[in-house]
Design a protein around this motif. Sequence first.
Motif, PDB file in Angstrom:
ATOM      1  N   GLU A 279       5.179  67.293   9.526  1.00  0.00           N
ATOM      2  CA  GLU A 279       4.475  68.636   9.816  1.00  0.00           C
ATOM      3  C   GLU A 279       4.751  68.722  11.465  1.00  0.00           C
ATOM      4  O   GLU A 279       5.232  69.723  11.991  1.00  0.00           O
ATOM      5  CB  GLU A 279       3.060  68.533   9.717  1.00  0.00           C
ATOM      6  CG  GLU A 279       2.347  69.751   9.889  1.00  0.00           C
ATOM      7  CD  GLU A 279       0.999  69.970   9.860  1.00  0.00           C
ATOM      8  OE1 GLU A 279       0.075  70.849  10.261  1.00  0.00           O
ATOM      9  OE2 GLU A 279       0.430  69.246   9.126  1.00  0.00           O
ATOM     10  N   TYR A 280       4.671  67.614  12.278  1.00  0.00           N
ATOM     11  CA  TYR A 280       4.679  67.691  13.606  1.00  0.00           C
ATOM     12  C   TYR A 280       5.919  67.850  14.112  1.00  0.00           C
ATOM     13  O   TYR A 280       6.541  68.632  14.851  1.00  0.00           O
ATOM     14  CB  TYR A 280       4.201  66.306  14.171  1.00  0.00           C
ATOM     15  CG  TYR A 280       3.997  66.458  15.700  1.00  0.00           C
ATOM     16  CD1 TYR A 280       3.477  67.252  16.507  1.00  0.00           C
ATOM     17  CD2 TYR A 280       5.033  65.787  16.579  1.00  0.00           C
ATOM     18  CE1 TYR A 280       3.311  67.463  17.701  1.00  0.00           C
ATOM     19  CE2 TYR A 280       4.979  65.864  18.105  1.00  0.00           C
ATOM     20  CZ  TYR A 280       4.066  66.635  18.381  1.00  0.00           C
ATOM     21  OH  TYR A 280       4.111  66.877  20.048  1.00  0.00           O
ATOM     22  N   VAL A 281       7.189  67.313  13.333  1.00  0.00           N
ATOM     23  CA  VAL A 281       8.682  67.441  13.607  1.00  0.00           C
ATOM     24  C   VAL A 281       8.850  68.979  13.355  1.00  0.00           C
ATOM     25  O   VAL A 281       9.601  69.448  14.376  1.00  0.00           O
ATOM     26  CB  VAL A 281       9.400  66.602  12.827  1.00  0.00           C
ATOM     27  CG1 VAL A 281      10.786  67.044  12.685  1.00  0.00           C
ATOM     28  CG2 VAL A 281       9.424  65.140  13.167  1.00  0.00           C
ATOM     29  N   GLN A 282       8.534  69.655  12.326  1.00  0.00           N
ATOM     30  CA  GLN A 282       8.742  70.977  12.189  1.00  0.00           C
ATOM     31  C   GLN A 282       7.830  71.841  13.539  1.00  0.00           C
ATOM     32  O   GLN A 282       8.926  72.873  13.953  1.00  0.00           O
ATOM     33  CB  GLN A 282       8.190  71.525  10.965  1.00  0.00           C
ATOM     34  CG  GLN A 282       8.666  72.838  10.446  1.00  0.00           C
ATOM     35  CD  GLN A 282      10.264  73.168  10.614  1.00  0.00           C
ATOM     36  OE1 GLN A 282      10.658  72.384   9.800  1.00  0.00           O
ATOM     37  NE2 GLN A 282      10.560  73.832  11.306  1.00  0.00           N
ATOM     38  N   HIS A 283       6.705  71.606  13.852  1.00  0.00           N
ATOM     39  CA  HIS A 283       6.431  72.367  14.923  1.00  0.00           C
ATOM     40  C   HIS A 283       7.105  71.954  16.093  1.00  0.00           C
ATOM     41  O   HIS A 283       7.461  72.989  16.993  1.00  0.00           O
ATOM     42  CB  HIS A 283       4.989  71.888  15.376  1.00  0.00           C
ATOM     43  CG  HIS A 283       3.937  72.575  14.119  1.00  0.00           C
ATOM     44  ND1 HIS A 283       3.673  73.984  14.317  1.00  0.00           N
ATOM     45  CD2 HIS A 283       3.327  72.046  13.070  1.00  0.00           C
ATOM     46  CE1 HIS A 283       2.863  74.168  13.345  1.00  0.00           C
ATOM     47  NE2 HIS A 283       2.674  73.112  12.391  1.00  0.00           N
ATOM     48  N   LEU A 284       7.685  70.765  16.480  1.00  0.00           N
ATOM     49  CA  LEU A 284       8.674  70.497  17.496  1.00  0.00           C
ATOM     50  C   LEU A 284       9.574  71.413  17.541  1.00  0.00           C
ATOM     51  O   LEU A 284      10.271  71.841  18.381  1.00  0.00           O
ATOM     52  CB  LEU A 284       9.112  69.240  17.678  1.00  0.00           C
ATOM     53  CG  LEU A 284       7.849  67.941  18.011  1.00  0.00           C
ATOM     54  CD1 LEU A 284       8.391  66.548  17.888  1.00  0.00           C
ATOM     55  CD2 LEU A 284       7.342  68.069  19.691  1.00  0.00           C
ATOM     56  N   LEU A 285      10.340  71.686  16.313  1.00  0.00           N
ATOM     57  CA  LEU A 285      11.434  72.408  16.494  1.00  0.00           C
ATOM     58  C   LEU A 285      11.491  73.701  16.385  1.00  0.00           C
ATOM     59  O   LEU A 285      12.038  74.549  17.036  1.00  0.00           O
ATOM     60  CB  LEU A 285      12.266  72.042  14.870  1.00  0.00           C
ATOM     61  CG  LEU A 285      12.730  70.614  14.736  1.00  0.00           C
ATOM     62  CD1 LEU A 285      13.429  70.357  13.396  1.00  0.00           C
ATOM     63  CD2 LEU A 285      13.809  70.244  15.891  1.00  0.00           C
ATOM     64  N   ASN A 286      10.034  74.310  16.027  1.00  0.00           N
ATOM     65  CA  ASN A 286       9.677  75.730  16.136  1.00  0.00           C
ATOM     66  C   ASN A 286       9.443  75.916  17.597  1.00  0.00           C
ATOM     67  O   ASN A 286       9.851  77.032  18.243  1.00  0.00           O
ATOM     68  CB  ASN A 286       8.287  76.022  15.475  1.00  0.00           C
ATOM     69  CG  ASN A 286       8.560  76.048  13.887  1.00  0.00           C
ATOM     70  OD1 ASN A 286       9.663  75.813  13.462  1.00  0.00           O
ATOM     71  ND2 ASN A 286       7.383  75.775  13.171  1.00  0.00           N
TER      72      ASN A 286
ATOM     73  N   LEU B 196      14.084  64.931  13.352  1.00  0.00           N
ATOM     74  CA  LEU B 196      13.840  65.332  14.722  1.00  0.00           C
ATOM     75  C   LEU B 196      15.334  65.581  15.392  1.00  0.00           C
ATOM     76  O   LEU B 196      15.532  66.838  15.836  1.00  0.00           O
ATOM     77  CB  LEU B 196      12.746  64.675  15.609  1.00  0.00           C
ATOM     78  CG  LEU B 196      12.736  65.154  16.851  1.00  0.00           C
ATOM     79  CD1 LEU B 196      12.168  66.650  17.085  1.00  0.00           C
ATOM     80  CD2 LEU B 196      11.956  63.974  17.761  1.00  0.00           C
ATOM     81  N   LEU B 197      15.963  64.599  15.662  1.00  0.00           N
ATOM     82  CA  LEU B 197      17.288  64.710  16.467  1.00  0.00           C
ATOM     83  C   LEU B 197      18.199  65.515  15.540  1.00  0.00           C
ATOM     84  O   LEU B 197      19.062  66.322  16.399  1.00  0.00           O
ATOM     85  CB  LEU B 197      17.655  63.294  16.568  1.00  0.00           C
ATOM     86  CG  LEU B 197      16.849  62.286  17.600  1.00  0.00           C
ATOM     87  CD1 LEU B 197      17.190  60.948  17.771  1.00  0.00           C
ATOM     88  CD2 LEU B 197      16.696  63.154  18.923  1.00  0.00           C
ATOM     89  N   TYR B 198      18.350  65.451  14.369  1.00  0.00           N
ATOM     90  CA  TYR B 198      19.333  66.366  13.425  1.00  0.00           C
ATOM     91  C   TYR B 198      18.712  67.774  13.944  1.00  0.00           C
ATOM     92  O   TYR B 198      19.659  68.719  14.081  1.00  0.00           O
ATOM     93  CB  TYR B 198      18.953  66.095  12.034  1.00  0.00           C
ATOM     94  CG  TYR B 198      20.044  66.900  11.159  1.00  0.00           C
ATOM     95  CD1 TYR B 198      21.544  66.585  11.273  1.00  0.00           C
ATOM     96  CD2 TYR B 198      19.636  67.824  10.437  1.00  0.00           C
ATOM     97  CE1 TYR B 198      22.273  67.424  10.795  1.00  0.00           C
ATOM     98  CE2 TYR B 198      20.304  68.939   9.721  1.00  0.00           C
ATOM     99  CZ  TYR B 198      21.816  68.597   9.865  1.00  0.00           C
ATOM    100  OH  TYR B 198      22.615  69.393   9.069  1.00  0.00           O
ATOM    101  N   GLY B 199      17.505  68.179  13.782  1.00  0.00           N
ATOM    102  CA  GLY B 199      17.031  69.366  14.027  1.00  0.00           C
ATOM    103  C   GLY B 199      17.236  69.932  15.281  1.00  0.00           C
ATOM    104  O   GLY B 199      17.681  71.275  15.562  1.00  0.00           O
ATOM    105  N   VAL B 200      17.302  69.064  16.398  1.00  0.00           N
ATOM    106  CA  VAL B 200      17.724  69.348  17.846  1.00  0.00           C
ATOM    107  C   VAL B 200      18.841  69.754  17.821  1.00  0.00           C
ATOM    108  O   VAL B 200      19.429  70.724  18.450  1.00  0.00           O
ATOM    109  CB  VAL B 200      17.256  68.332  18.716  1.00  0.00           C
ATOM    110  CG1 VAL B 200      17.772  68.588  20.008  1.00  0.00           C
ATOM    111  CG2 VAL B 200      15.545  68.013  18.756  1.00  0.00           C
ATOM    112  N   LYS B 201      19.892  69.008  17.310  1.00  0.00           N
ATOM    113  CA  LYS B 201      21.442  69.288  17.496  1.00  0.00           C
ATOM    114  C   LYS B 201      21.868  70.449  16.652  1.00  0.00           C
ATOM    115  O   LYS B 201      22.853  70.912  17.025  1.00  0.00           O
ATOM    116  CB  LYS B 201      22.011  67.908  16.964  1.00  0.00           C
ATOM    117  CG  LYS B 201      21.737  66.815  18.016  1.00  0.00           C
ATOM    118  CD  LYS B 201      22.256  65.603  17.466  1.00  0.00           C
ATOM    119  CE  LYS B 201      22.336  64.176  18.358  1.00  0.00           C
ATOM    120  NZ  LYS B 201      22.737  63.061  17.821  1.00  0.00           N
TER     121      LYS B 201
END
Length: 376
Positions: free
Chosen positions: A38-45, A80-85
């Motif tokens: 959940e937190y990783v998705q909020h970070l990406l949002n 997280l890092l995949y989502g950032v990239k």
Amino acid sequence: MLKLPPLSLYIHIPWCVQKCPYCDFNSHTLKGEVPYQEYVQHLLNDLDADLIHVGSREVQTIFIGGGTPSLLSAESMADLLYGVKERIAVSPNAEITMEANPGTVEAERFAGFQRAGVNRISIGVQSFGDDKLIRLGRIHDADEAKNAARLAKELGLRSFNLDLMHGLPDQSLSQALSDLQQAIALSPPHLSWYQLTIEPNTQFGSRPPKLPDDDMLWDIFSQGDKLLTAAGYQQYETSAYCKPGFQCEHNLNYWRFGDYLGIGCGAHGKISFEDGRIMRTVKTKHPKGFMEGRYLDQQNFVDNDDRPFEFFMNRFRLLEAFPRQDFSDYTGLSEEVIRHQIDEALALGYISETDSHWQITPHGKLFLNSLLELFL
């Protein structure tokens, strides 16, 4: 018009197993399991919402801080890092740092974090004295700290850092130097060695412990600095030492007045625009509000009157000479705006000047606060 500086990304993970009595960072004691996905998705949002400000710019460094980022699972870190990239261009040679607690459980996951894309780990040792660690509220012991450092070295990471504090409650000169000698023996490419300060709104702030006096602090610093220099470490920033070529590139970008996106609870950001604006952002501090989708807490633009102090507050933390042209390039102001303050700093012996560069002097390093006050 502004010259756009390099761009970094800071990611904040807000949870800790317990709050240390000296810590004034935005950290929250963990209750139950970390809500990884959940937190990783909020970070990406949160990152998605910030992308409008940076266009096609490329991220040069990533720093995952906290809190205790190593509480995340390796799988969540990879997501997280995949989502950032997926969302923003990241330099193929980007330094990607993660702060870590040296407790055994987290240390065993270092290899997983490396596979996720982390290539630099900053290990929060603070001291190798078990009695001092207990006083500081740390949940690891000296042996775990040493094991974590050895593991980081064995992994063949791009670099790793040990965070070490001095001026601890009831700390003697010999204890402080012993801490430093034990850190040096582990051969970290980078050492952050800084003095404990008592901050308001902390447990130590409300019940201050007895700290070494100023004479003792000076002895600790001066003798510790000699130890580090003899061991091949170079001081390049007020509280940072490294082997040649192993500066923390992310922190260098901060001190050089670079830009950075800040995502996650309480994260700060700074973004420059070619039209001359400099924007600062602060994200919602508490995880509850952040995870309800209220990411942005504050946004403001830096006034011209505030830019000289903000620029030099960063640049004069670094011991390197830096181009005078950087001031105009990155603040949009003429050097004439600060000529009087520069002349005063020169007269006081705080800085040196050439036709092209400024540099803080050893004397100025001792009087950094007085130097910076000239630009207020």
